[in-house]
Motif scaffolding. Structure first.
Motif, PDB file in Angstrom:
ATOM      1  N   ARG A  29       0.839  -1.193   0.000  1.00  0.00           N
ATOM      2  CA  ARG A  29       0.000   0.000   0.000  1.00  0.00           C
ATOM      3  C   ARG A  29       0.877   1.247   0.000  1.00  0.00           C
ATOM      4  NH1 ARG A  29      -3.606  -1.336   4.037  1.00  0.00           N
ATOM      5  NH2 ARG A  29      -2.146  -0.606   5.585  1.00  0.00           N
ATOM      6  N   PRO A  30       0.782   2.098  -1.025  1.00  0.00           N
ATOM      7  CA  PRO A  30       1.589   3.315  -1.062  1.00  0.00           C
ATOM      8  C   PRO A  30       1.270   4.238   0.109  1.00  0.00           C
ATOM      9  CG  PRO A  30       0.575   2.880  -3.193  1.00  0.00           C
ATOM     10  CD  PRO A  30      -0.027   1.926  -2.218  1.00  0.00           C
ATOM     11  N   ASP A  31       2.271   4.962   0.578  1.00  0.00           N
ATOM     12  CA  ASP A  31       2.139   5.866   1.714  1.00  0.00           C
ATOM     13  C   ASP A  31       2.137   7.302   1.200  1.00  0.00           C
ATOM     14  OD1 ASP A  31       2.434   7.370   4.067  1.00  0.00           O
ATOM     15  OD2 ASP A  31       3.700   5.843   5.002  1.00  0.00           O
ATOM     16  N   THR A  32       1.079   8.050   1.490  1.00  0.00           N
ATOM     17  CA  THR A  32       0.988   9.432   1.012  1.00  0.00           C
ATOM     18  C   THR A  32       2.104  10.298   1.593  1.00  0.00           C
ATOM     19  OG1 THR A  32      -0.512  10.107   2.811  1.00  0.00           O
ATOM     20  CG2 THR A  32      -1.515   9.289   0.772  1.00  0.00           C
ATOM     21  N   ARG A  33       2.581   9.964   2.776  1.00  0.00           N
ATOM     22  CA  ARG A  33       3.627  10.761   3.424  1.00  0.00           C
ATOM     23  C   ARG A  33       4.978  10.612   2.733  1.00  0.00           C
ATOM     24  NH1 ARG A  33       3.429   8.060   8.899  1.00  0.00           N
ATOM     25  NH2 ARG A  33       3.178   6.347   7.436  1.00  0.00           N
ATOM     26  N   ALA A  34       5.127   9.577   1.922  1.00  0.00           N
ATOM     27  CA  ALA A  34       6.390   9.336   1.215  1.00  0.00           C
ATOM     28  C   ALA A  34       6.354   9.823  -0.230  1.00  0.00           C
ATOM     29  CB  ALA A  34       6.716   7.844   1.247  1.00  0.00           C
ATOM     30  N   THR A  40       0.854  11.615  -5.627  1.00  0.00           N
ATOM     31  CA  THR A  40      -0.319  10.978  -5.025  1.00  0.00           C
ATOM     32  C   THR A  40      -1.550  11.171  -5.899  1.00  0.00           C
ATOM     33  OG1 THR A  40       0.621  11.394  -2.831  1.00  0.00           O
ATOM     34  CG2 THR A  40      -1.711  10.849  -2.925  1.00  0.00           C
ATOM     35  N   GLN A  41      -1.762  12.399  -6.342  1.00  0.00           N
ATOM     36  CA  GLN A  41      -2.920  12.680  -7.194  1.00  0.00           C
ATOM     37  C   GLN A  41      -2.828  11.948  -8.527  1.00  0.00           C
ATOM     38  OE1 GLN A  41      -2.725  16.967  -7.149  1.00  0.00           O
ATOM     39  NE2 GLN A  41      -4.238  17.122  -5.506  1.00  0.00           N
ATOM     40  N   ALA A  42      -1.629  11.835  -9.087  1.00  0.00           N
ATOM     41  CA  ALA A  42      -1.448  11.111 -10.348  1.00  0.00           C
ATOM     42  C   ALA A  42      -1.757   9.624 -10.172  1.00  0.00           C
ATOM     43  CB  ALA A  42      -0.028  11.299 -10.858  1.00  0.00           C
ATOM     44  N   LEU A  43      -1.372   9.054  -9.037  1.00  0.00           N
ATOM     45  CA  LEU A  43      -1.648   7.642  -8.760  1.00  0.00           C
ATOM     46  C   LEU A  43      -3.149   7.389  -8.695  1.00  0.00           C
ATOM     47  CD1 LEU A  43      -0.534   4.817  -8.044  1.00  0.00           C
ATOM     48  CD2 LEU A  43      -0.537   5.551  -5.651  1.00  0.00           C
ATOM     49  N   VAL A  44      -3.873   8.261  -8.005  1.00  0.00           N
ATOM     50  CA  VAL A  44      -5.333   8.114  -7.907  1.00  0.00           C
ATOM     51  C   VAL A  44      -5.966   8.290  -9.282  1.00  0.00           C
ATOM     52  CG1 VAL A  44      -7.443   9.065  -6.912  1.00  0.00           C
ATOM     53  CG2 VAL A  44      -5.401   8.813  -5.484  1.00  0.00           C
ATOM     54  N   LYS A  45      -5.495   9.268 -10.037  1.00  0.00           N
ATOM     55  CA  LYS A  45      -6.046   9.511 -11.384  1.00  0.00           C
ATOM     56  C   LYS A  45      -5.803   8.311 -12.294  1.00  0.00           C
ATOM     57  CE  LYS A  45      -5.937  12.814 -15.175  1.00  0.00           C
ATOM     58  NZ  LYS A  45      -5.328  14.037 -15.707  1.00  0.00           N
ATOM     59  N   LEU A  46      -4.621   7.723 -12.204  1.00  0.00           N
ATOM     60  CA  LEU A  46      -4.264   6.587 -13.046  1.00  0.00           C
ATOM     61  C   LEU A  46      -5.060   5.330 -12.687  1.00  0.00           C
ATOM     62  CD1 LEU A  46      -2.288   5.427 -15.214  1.00  0.00           C
ATOM     63  CD2 LEU A  46      -0.803   4.806 -13.300  1.00  0.00           C
ATOM     64  N   ASP A  47      -5.190   5.051 -11.388  1.00  0.00           N
ATOM     65  CA  ASP A  47      -5.854   3.822 -10.943  1.00  0.00           C
ATOM     66  C   ASP A  47      -7.355   3.988 -10.709  1.00  0.00           C
ATOM     67  OD1 ASP A  47      -3.440   2.569 -11.083  1.00  0.00           O
ATOM     68  OD2 ASP A  47      -3.069   2.533  -8.930  1.00  0.00           O
ATOM     69  N   THR A  53      -1.905   4.436   2.457  1.00  0.00           N
ATOM     70  CA  THR A  53      -1.570   4.646   3.856  1.00  0.00           C
ATOM     71  C   THR A  53      -1.482   6.146   4.069  1.00  0.00           C
ATOM     72  OG1 THR A  53      -0.372   2.570   4.013  1.00  0.00           O
ATOM     73  CG2 THR A  53       0.214   4.275   5.606  1.00  0.00           C
ATOM     74  N   THR A  54      -2.112   6.629   5.165  1.00  0.00           N
ATOM     75  CA  THR A  54      -2.126   8.068   5.433  1.00  0.00           C
ATOM     76  C   THR A  54      -1.443   8.428   6.747  1.00  0.00           C
ATOM     77  OG1 THR A  54      -4.304   7.840   6.446  1.00  0.00           O
ATOM     78  CG2 THR A  54      -4.231   8.446   4.115  1.00  0.00           C
ATOM     79  N   GLY A  55      -1.071   7.448   7.529  1.00  0.00           N
ATOM     80  CA  GLY A  55      -0.423   7.685   8.813  1.00  0.00           C
ATOM     81  C   GLY A  55       0.150   6.386   9.335  1.00  0.00           C
ATOM     82  N   PRO A  56       0.708   6.404  10.556  1.00  0.00           N
ATOM     83  CA  PRO A  56       1.337   5.198  11.089  1.00  0.00           C
ATOM     84  C   PRO A  56       0.384   3.994  11.163  1.00  0.00           C
ATOM     85  CG  PRO A  56       1.766   7.078  12.506  1.00  0.00           C
ATOM     86  CD  PRO A  56       0.811   7.534  11.457  1.00  0.00           C
ATOM     87  N   ASP A  57      -0.871   4.237  11.503  1.00  0.00           N
ATOM     88  CA  ASP A  57      -1.844   3.152  11.632  1.00  0.00           C
ATOM     89  C   ASP A  57      -3.141   3.450  10.896  1.00  0.00           C
ATOM     90  OD1 ASP A  57      -0.192   1.608  13.430  1.00  0.00           O
ATOM     91  OD2 ASP A  57      -0.659   3.096  14.960  1.00  0.00           O
ATOM     92  N   GLU A  87       0.107  19.388   2.753  1.00  0.00           N
ATOM     93  CA  GLU A  87      -1.239  18.828   2.639  1.00  0.00           C
ATOM     94  C   GLU A  87      -1.592  18.610   1.171  1.00  0.00           C
ATOM     95  OE1 GLU A  87      -3.644  18.067   5.237  1.00  0.00           O
ATOM     96  OE2 GLU A  87      -1.713  18.044   6.261  1.00  0.00           O
ATOM     97  N   CYS A  88      -2.407  17.570   0.937  1.00  0.00           N
ATOM     98  CA  CYS A  88      -2.761  17.209  -0.436  1.00  0.00           C
ATOM     99  C   CYS A  88      -4.261  16.942  -0.521  1.00  0.00           C
ATOM    100  CB  CYS A  88      -1.978  15.967  -0.854  1.00  0.00           C
ATOM    101  SG  CYS A  88      -2.233  15.508  -2.571  1.00  0.00           S
TER     102      CYS A  88
END
Length: 101
Positions: A29-34, A40-47, A53-57, A87-88
């Motif tokens: 699962r890709p991590d938005t923090r990385a 991030t927006q391109a990944l969502v647009k593509l898929d 993942t948005t945080g530690p847990d 922020e994104c």
């Protein structure tokens, strides 16, 4: 003796495969923090829809603004997540709020 050696080899290969699958599932699962916001927006647009993942847990499913990735009665609602560069803005499926008439 040869049968014993084959059985031990098969056991070792099975253990290695199990560890490899567990390790790759943990990083699937890709991590938005990385990622940058643009990545991030391109990944969502593509898929069209992706679990990130948005945080530690924490994690969530994000979708395109215009598409049919949400199940009725949910619609894409804007939200913000942490990215490498701040922020994104993304969209996730939620039920719309009923406003009084």
């Amino acid at each position: 003796m040869r049968t014993l050696w084959i059985a031990l080899l098969a056991g070792n290969l099975s253990s290695a495969a199990t560890l490899l699958c567990a390790a790759s599932a943990a990083h699937a699962r890709p991590d938005t923090r990385a990622m940058t916001c643009a990545e991030t927006q391109a990944l969502v647009k593509l898929d069209h829809a992706v679990v990130l993942t948005t945080g530690p847990d924490t994690y969530d499913r994000f979708v395109r603004q215009f598409g049919n990735e949400c199940d009725w009665p949910e619609v894409p609602i804007s939200t913000a997540v942490s990215a490498k560069d701040g922020e994104c803005g993304l969209y996730r499926c939620e039920e719309p709020v009923d406003l009084p008439d």
